[in-house]
Design a protein around this motif. Structure first.
Motif, PDB file in Angstrom:
ATOM      1  N   PRO A 179      56.020  -5.514  68.309  1.00  0.00           N
ATOM      2  CA  PRO A 179      56.132  -5.082  66.981  1.00  0.00           C
ATOM      3  C   PRO A 179      56.115  -3.399  66.778  1.00  0.00           C
ATOM      4  O   PRO A 179      54.663  -3.501  67.638  1.00  0.00           O
ATOM      5  N   GLU A 180      57.057  -3.028  66.391  1.00  0.00           N
ATOM      6  CA  GLU A 180      56.614  -1.435  65.736  1.00  0.00           C
ATOM      7  C   GLU A 180      55.332  -1.150  66.807  1.00  0.00           C
ATOM      8  O   GLU A 180      54.389  -0.193  66.735  1.00  0.00           O
ATOM      9  N   GLU A 181      55.841  -0.889  68.161  1.00  0.00           N
ATOM     10  CA  GLU A 181      55.427  -0.001  69.243  1.00  0.00           C
ATOM     11  C   GLU A 181      54.721   0.704  69.041  1.00  0.00           C
ATOM     12  O   GLU A 181      53.551   0.986  69.800  1.00  0.00           O
ATOM     13  N   ALA A 182      55.771   1.923  68.404  1.00  0.00           N
ATOM     14  CA  ALA A 182      54.818   3.430  68.665  1.00  0.00           C
ATOM     15  C   ALA A 182      53.846   3.242  67.412  1.00  0.00           C
ATOM     16  O   ALA A 182      52.984   3.975  68.061  1.00  0.00           O
ATOM     17  N   LEU A 183      54.016   2.579  66.875  1.00  0.00           N
ATOM     18  CA  LEU A 183      52.208   2.240  65.462  1.00  0.00           C
ATOM     19  C   LEU A 183      51.698   1.916  66.917  1.00  0.00           C
ATOM     20  O   LEU A 183      50.484   2.537  66.400  1.00  0.00           O
ATOM     21  N   ILE A 184      51.366   1.051  67.542  1.00  0.00           N
ATOM     22  CA  ILE A 184      50.820   0.261  68.177  1.00  0.00           C
ATOM     23  C   ILE A 184      49.544   1.154  69.113  1.00  0.00           C
ATOM     24  O   ILE A 184      48.329   0.771  68.878  1.00  0.00           O
ATOM     25  N   ARG A 185      51.132   1.802  69.762  1.00  0.00           N
ATOM     26  CA  ARG A 185      50.506   2.663  70.800  1.00  0.00           C
ATOM     27  C   ARG A 185      49.832   3.776  70.565  1.00  0.00           C
ATOM     28  O   ARG A 185      48.829   4.416  70.972  1.00  0.00           O
ATOM     29  N   TRP A 186      49.924   4.153  68.755  1.00  0.00           N
ATOM     30  CA  TRP A 186      49.235   5.295  68.539  1.00  0.00           C
ATOM     31  C   TRP A 186      47.810   4.298  68.282  1.00  0.00           C
ATOM     32  O   TRP A 186      46.707   5.635  67.956  1.00  0.00           O
ATOM     33  N   ALA A 187      47.666   3.704  67.851  1.00  0.00           N
ATOM     34  CA  ALA A 187      46.408   3.166  66.866  1.00  0.00           C
ATOM     35  C   ALA A 187      45.747   3.000  68.050  1.00  0.00           C
ATOM     36  O   ALA A 187      44.837   3.026  67.669  1.00  0.00           O
ATOM     37  N   HIS A 188      46.405   2.031  69.322  1.00  0.00           N
ATOM     38  CA  HIS A 188      45.286   1.794  70.541  1.00  0.00           C
ATOM     39  C   HIS A 188      46.366   3.008  72.001  1.00  0.00           C
ATOM     40  O   HIS A 188      46.470   2.082  72.419  1.00  0.00           O
ATOM     41  N   PRO A 189      45.672   3.899  71.627  1.00  0.00           N
ATOM     42  CA  PRO A 189      46.578   4.878  73.126  1.00  0.00           C
ATOM     43  C   PRO A 189      45.897   4.832  74.335  1.00  0.00           C
ATOM     44  O   PRO A 189      46.129   4.724  75.434  1.00  0.00           O
TER      45      PRO A 189
END
Length: 251
Positions: A179-189
């Motif tokens: 879920p919220e893939e873009a947000l998760i990828r920002w939090a954990h690049p």
């Protein structure tokens, strides 16, 4: 708090930190603040000093267990480290142990550090930030037995220190039904996206396996380190005595 002139040359100016804070989108600052609140909820503030005395009159011996918050903690950020959320979660855990002051050392130039990372330092009250290839020169000028937090370092990287070190590691996250893939990828690049064997699961992910951390809906941009608690930031001493003498071994 001042240091040697040589070390002061590597201090990051307040203007740079302020500019990075302003350059961080409000939504990202909001996720950092939510993470700080989450850690605060998980780890209520601890006493800075706790002394427990136990006496066994029949045996004739006693002990005193003294637990004190470490005098300082240094966060070392490897070049390119960009997870403001995991940095904030670790620093807030130190705060919940009562650590003051906190320092940060960035291996890269400040202009190459993500604005959100510097904003996380600002929001956790880290006011003394330096740019150095490693934290050894700062550690030499600090007194007492503190703690070292390492972020963004290769697993094979060694840090010469007699201090206890906690290392942040890129989390393994299941890519399926994320879920919220873009947000998760920002939090954990730097995250490792896997099919199984995850460190963290999110709401709606059905993998048939368990993980050390599960984040519910609305917490996709947050983090809490299962391997780090306020206890890591405590120095313990044990003193033994005879009941007849009743002398304080810590005096």
């Amino acid at each position: 708090m001042s240091f040697s002139a040589e070390l002061e040359q590597h201090r990051v100016a307040d203007e740079i930190l302020a500019a990075a804070y302003e350059g961080t989108p409000p939504s990202q600052r909001g996720w950092i603040k939510t993470t700080l609140a989450l850690v605060e909820s998980a780890f209520p503030a601890r006493p800075s000093r706790r002394l427990v005395t136990v006496e066994n009159a029949a045996a004739g011996f006693g002990l005193r267990h003294l637990s004190e918050t470490v005098p300082w903690t240094v966060a070392f950020l490897g070049e390119g480290y960009a997870s403001a959320i995991r940095l904030a979660a670790a620093l807030m855990t130190a705060r919940m142990a009562g650590v003051e002051p906190l320092f940060a050392v960035c291996a890269g130039k400040p202009e190459n550090v993500a604005c959100a990372v510097l904003a996380a330092l600002e929001l956790t009250g880290v006011e003394q930030v330096f740019t150095l290839p490693d934290p050894s020169s700062l550690l030499r000028e600090l007194e007492g037995r503190g703690r070292l937090l390492a972020f963004g370092l290769p697993q094979a990287a060694r840090m010469e220190s007699v201090l206890p070190i906690w290392r942040d590691a890129p989390p393994r996250i299941v890519a399926k039904a994320l879920p919220e893939e873009a947000l998760i990828r920002w939090a954990h690049p730097d995250a490792l996206f896997v099919r199984e064997g995850a460190d963290a699961l999110y709401e709606g992910q059905e993998t048939g396996t368990t993980a050390a951390l599960t984040l519910g809906k609305g917490l996709e941009g947050c983090w809490l380190h299962p391997s780090l608690s306020p206890d890591f930031f405590l120095n313990d001493r044990l003193g033994l005595f005879t009941v007849d003498a009743r002398e304080d071994p810590f005096e």
